[in-house]
Design a protein around this motif. Structure first.
Motif, short mmCIF file in Angstrom:
data_model
loop_
_atom_site.label_atom_id
_atom_site.label_comp_id
_atom_site.label_asym_id
_atom_site.label_seq_id
_atom_site.Cartn_x
_atom_site.Cartn_y
_atom_site.Cartn_z
N LYS A 140 3.54 85.19 22.04
CA LYS A 140 2.39 84.54 22.66
C LYS A 140 1.16 85.42 22.58
O LYS A 140 1.23 86.62 22.81
CB LYS A 140 2.69 84.22 24.13
N ASP A 141 0.03 84.79 22.25
CA ASP A 141 -1.26 85.50 22.25
C ASP A 141 -1.73 85.64 23.69
O ASP A 141 -1.58 84.73 24.51
CB ASP A 141 -2.28 84.70 21.45
N ALA A 189 -6.25 90.46 13.00
CA ALA A 189 -4.95 89.83 12.75
C ALA A 189 -4.59 89.97 11.28
O ALA A 189 -5.46 90.11 10.42
CB ALA A 189 -4.98 88.36 13.16
N HIS A 225 -5.27 84.14 14.46
CA HIS A 225 -4.97 85.12 15.50
C HIS A 225 -3.79 84.68 16.36
O HIS A 225 -2.90 85.48 16.69
CB HIS A 225 -6.21 85.33 16.38
N ILE A 226 -3.76 83.40 16.73
CA ILE A 226 -2.64 82.87 17.51
C ILE A 226 -1.33 83.02 16.74
O ILE A 226 -0.31 83.45 17.29
CB ILE A 226 -2.89 81.38 17.85
N TYR A 241 -0.60 85.13 14.39
CA TYR A 241 -0.27 86.56 14.27
C TYR A 241 0.48 87.05 15.50
O TYR A 241 1.52 87.71 15.40
CB TYR A 241 -1.56 87.35 14.05
N TRP A 242 -0.02 86.72 16.68
CA TRP A 242 0.62 87.20 17.91
C TRP A 242 1.91 86.46 18.22
O TRP A 242 2.82 87.01 18.84
CB TRP A 242 -0.36 87.12 19.08
N GLU A 243 2.02 85.22 17.78
CA GLU A 243 3.30 84.51 17.94
C GLU A 243 4.41 85.19 17.14
O GLU A 243 5.55 85.25 17.59
CB GLU A 243 3.15 83.05 17.51
N ARG A 268 -6.43 79.86 22.29
CA ARG A 268 -7.11 79.51 21.06
C ARG A 268 -8.55 79.08 21.33
O ARG A 268 -9.48 79.46 20.62
CB ARG A 268 -6.37 78.37 20.36
N LEU A 309 -11.29 91.95 17.80
CA LEU A 309 -10.05 91.25 17.49
C LEU A 309 -9.71 91.39 16.02
O LEU A 309 -10.60 91.41 15.16
CB LEU A 309 -10.19 89.75 17.83
N ILE A 314 -10.83 82.16 22.06
CA ILE A 314 -11.15 82.92 20.84
C ILE A 314 -12.20 82.18 20.02
O ILE A 314 -13.18 82.76 19.55
CB ILE A 314 -9.88 83.14 19.99
#
Length: 203
Positions: free
Chosen positions: A82-83, A134, A72-73, A75-77, A87, A132, A90
């Motif tokens: 930035k998520d 990703a 997930h981190i 993916y948003w990076e 981490r 959530l 989550i």
């Protein structure tokens, strides 16, 4: 600011306390259809999307919370740098929900075992909520569609409804609605004593 569950439709008493109101939308299966009926409810494009990915990826119903947090981190990076969530947060939310039997963490893996898509859902006996998700940078189109379908199929008999957790963007709304869900109003009640605060809350 409070966003109420769909069953709460009487917000008028808040008016006497100078609260404001706005309507938002979520997308729900209520009740959750039988698995055999799901594809029939979806738009034709969504049904074809599922079939296009089914022969390429396999569903992993036991994704680890640590792996999902890292996924997930990352993916948003790629998307915004930035998520919004840490981490550690989550990982703790996912692992706690899974340990209590109140969460599901599903993924799609390619033939090499690489995680290509993942989604986290919390549930009780009344409803499941999609929280959530990703995607891998190289995931196939319609990967998330296949993943959602696997979760909806497995959820039948364990809870009564499924909520995609809303979305006011047209693209998100179209994606959720194309599964055959019902667009449902939810009430957002808010008030602020800070100058211009209510305008910020409304935005």
């Amino acid at each position: 600011m409070q966003r109420f569950a769909p069953g709460m439709n009487e917000w008028q008493p808040f008016l006497q306390y100078r609260f404001n109101h706005t309507t938002r939308y979520t997308y729900r299966f209520d009740p959750l259809p039988e698995p055999s009926a799901l594809k029939g409810l979806a738009a034709k494009e969504r049904r074809k999307g599922i079939e296009a990915v089914e022969n390429t990826y396999t569903v992993d119903r036991f994704v680890d919370a640590d792996e999902f947090a890292n996924f997930h981190i990352a993916y948003w990076e790629r998307r915004s740098g930035k998520d919004l969530l840490s981490r550690d947060f989550i990982q703790r939310v996912c692992s706690t929900s899974l340990n209590r039997g109140q969460g599901l963490l599903y993924g799609l893996r390619n033939k090499y075992g690489t995680l290509m898509a993942a989604r986290f859902v919390v549930l009780d006996s009344e409803c499941a909520y999609s929280l959530l998700s990703a995607l891998h940078a190289d995931s196939l189109r319609n990967s998330m569609t296949m993943l959602v379908w696997a979760m909806l199929t497995d959820l039948y008999g364990h809870t009564k409804a499924f909520d995609f957790e809303g979305g006011m963007e047209s693209g998100i709304g179209h994606f959720y609605h194309s599964f055959g869900t019902t667009r449902t109003e939810i009430h957002c009640i808010y008030r602020s004593r800070i100058p211009f605060g209510e305008k910020l809350l409304h935005l």
